[in-house]
Write an enzyme that holds these catalytic residues in place. Structure first.
Site, short mmCIF file in Angstrom:
data_model
loop_
_atom_site.label_atom_id
_atom_site.label_comp_id
_atom_site.label_asym_id
_atom_site.label_seq_id
_atom_site.Cartn_x
_atom_site.Cartn_y
_atom_site.Cartn_z
N ASP A 133 0.79 -1.23 0.00
CA ASP A 133 0.00 0.00 0.00
C ASP A 133 0.83 1.28 0.00
OD1 ASP A 133 -2.48 1.25 -0.09
OD2 ASP A 133 -2.59 1.49 2.08
N CYS A 187 -21.52 -9.49 -6.03
CA CYS A 187 -22.33 -8.40 -5.47
C CYS A 187 -23.78 -8.47 -5.95
CB CYS A 187 -21.73 -7.05 -5.85
SG CYS A 187 -20.20 -6.65 -4.98
N CYS A 190 -27.17 -6.08 -5.16
CA CYS A 190 -27.06 -5.42 -3.84
C CYS A 190 -26.49 -4.00 -3.98
CB CYS A 190 -26.17 -6.25 -2.92
SG CYS A 190 -25.93 -5.53 -1.29
N CYS A 193 -23.73 -1.08 0.21
CA CYS A 193 -22.57 -0.20 0.44
C CYS A 193 -22.79 1.17 -0.17
CB CYS A 193 -21.30 -0.85 -0.11
SG CYS A 193 -21.30 -1.17 -1.89
N CYS A 213 -15.54 11.49 -0.19
CA CYS A 213 -15.42 10.37 0.75
C CYS A 213 -14.90 10.85 2.11
CB CYS A 213 -14.48 9.33 0.15
SG CYS A 213 -14.09 7.96 1.25
N CYS A 240 -13.73 6.18 7.68
CA CYS A 240 -15.16 5.88 7.71
C CYS A 240 -15.33 4.41 7.35
CB CYS A 240 -15.90 6.77 6.72
SG CYS A 240 -17.68 6.45 6.58
N CYS A 243 -19.44 2.00 4.40
CA CYS A 243 -19.67 1.14 3.24
C CYS A 243 -19.11 -0.26 3.47
CB CYS A 243 -19.10 1.77 1.97
SG CYS A 243 -17.30 1.92 1.92
N CYS A 247 -21.73 -4.21 4.06
CA CYS A 247 -21.69 -5.33 3.12
C CYS A 247 -22.29 -6.60 3.74
CB CYS A 247 -20.24 -5.60 2.72
SG CYS A 247 -20.07 -6.97 1.55
#
Length: 374
Positions: A133, A187, A190, A193, A213, A240, A243, A247
């Site tokens: 990352d 997904c 749905c 999120c 965001c 946050c 989302c 799920c």
């Protein structure tokens, strides 16, 4: 022989604390460059200029390292031991994203990746590079290609075993290793999120405008929080989880097993009043080894003051009032807004009249004049 090596690699990874592993071809994410460039062309990356730095290199592992022949993707479960949404109702306390309540995962996972990479070299030779990352590597598309899960409509990884709670790391190697099959996107229809986002940051399924965001605003954004998003932030002061927590695949998730990633007691639901009193030294001490430390005390207090303004708690007025004289104009501006939300209008007007002429920063003066609009 390679299949045996792969099995041994998976066992070693589990021993080191990784919960999932998959192997993919470096060319498996061909086509992601177009999506990345569309994201950048729309300006949806905001101030994250590092994302715009050489998108061709980011979207193609072969550009990153021309000798790479296999990409090993690893996941570490950091599932919380409590519902991360519960804290949002405790308006005088701070909500810190699940991933940031323990030690910084970058340091932990990179160390484990290096250990696994050394094991691989000792077992089979070759060369390796490890990433977590912090380099121009598109971990989520690579993890999807390696079968760890799929990128959900919230653009984050979803795992059948761990829901939305997976940290990712990558080992690039010159070894030719057997590939895993990518997992099908599950997904379906749905929208949980997407509909959960407090600031409507999703332009469409699988498309995020980072500028809206709360994670971006509280972590990456350097200036005052735009007025249109302050109320929606609630008491979220770092990141946050909405989302992710929404799920439905989280019904299969389980608590993470890595103790160093577990929430510290002092970061589960810290008092906004206590956080507002942090000077730089106290901020650094509290967030030692934490990813929160990287945003610095001033941005952190900016977020805390927005939460104070949203708290509806008049006992926090004195904390906001104290910070209208802070050395940082970023903190002062947020303190003015917080006071405007909590103080009766006549009291705020009286204080404003006494403070506005002494204020040296134009943005802070604008907050005093009209805390609803710059």
């Amino acid at each position: 022989m390679t299949t045996t090596l792969k099995d041994k690699l998976a066992r070693e990874a589990k021993t080191l604390g990784f919960d999932s592993i998959g192997i993919t071809d470096p060319a498996a994410i061909d086509g992601t460059r177009e999506k990345l460039e569309a994201f950048l062309d729309a300006g949806a990356h905001g101030e994250m200029e590092w994302l715009a730095d050489n998108p061709g290199r980011r979207a193609d592992p072969k550009v990153m390292w021309r000798d790479v022949r296999s990409v090993i993707m690893l996941g570490m479960n950091y599932g919380p031991d409590e519902n991360p949404m519960t804290i949002l109702a405790e308006r005088s306390r701070a909500a810190i994203s699940v991933y940031a309540r323990g030690d910084d995962y970058h340091d932990l996972i990179k160390k484990r990746l290096k250990q696994l990479a050394r094991w691989l070299i000792g077992e089979a030779g070759g060369e390796v590079k490890v990433f977590v990352d912090t380099a121009a590597v598109m971990e989520k598309p690579l993890a999807s290609a390696a079968g760890l899960g799929w990128q959900g409509k919230h653009t984050n990884m979803v795992s059948r075993e761990f829901g939305s709670w997976l940290f990712l790391g990558a080992i690039f190697t010159t070894l030719e290793l057997p590939r895993d099959e990518p997992m099908t996107d599950r997904c379906g229809s749905c929208r949980a999120c997407l509909d959960s986002c407090p600031t409507s940051a999703f332009i469409a399924p699988y498309r995020l405008d980072a500028r809206r965001c709360i994670s971006y605003l509280t972590i990456e954004h350097k200036g005052p929080i735009p007025h249109e998003f302050r109320k929606a932030m609630g008491n979220r002061i770092y990141g946050c989880d909405d989302c992710l927590a929404a799920c439905p695949w989280n019904k299969f998730a389980r608590e993470g097993r890595e103790a160093k990633l577990a929430a510290r007691d002092e970061l589960r639901a810290p008092s906004l009043a206590e956080l507002s009193k942090l000077d730089d030294a106290a901020f650094r001490a509290l967030f030692t080894k934490s990813p929160v430390k990287r945003i610095g005390r001033n941005r952190f207090l900016r977020n805390v003051l927005v939460a104070i303004g949203n708290s509806g708690d008049a006992t926090l007025i004195d904390d906001a009032k104290r910070l209208v004289s802070d050395e940082s104009s970023l903190v002062r501006g947020a303190a003015v807004w917080a006071l405007a939300q909590l103080q009766p209008g006549d009291e705020f007007a009286e204080l404003s009249a006494s403070m506005i002429d002494a204020e040296s920063d134009d943005l802070v003066r604008a907050e005093w004049r009209d805390p609803l609009v710059f």
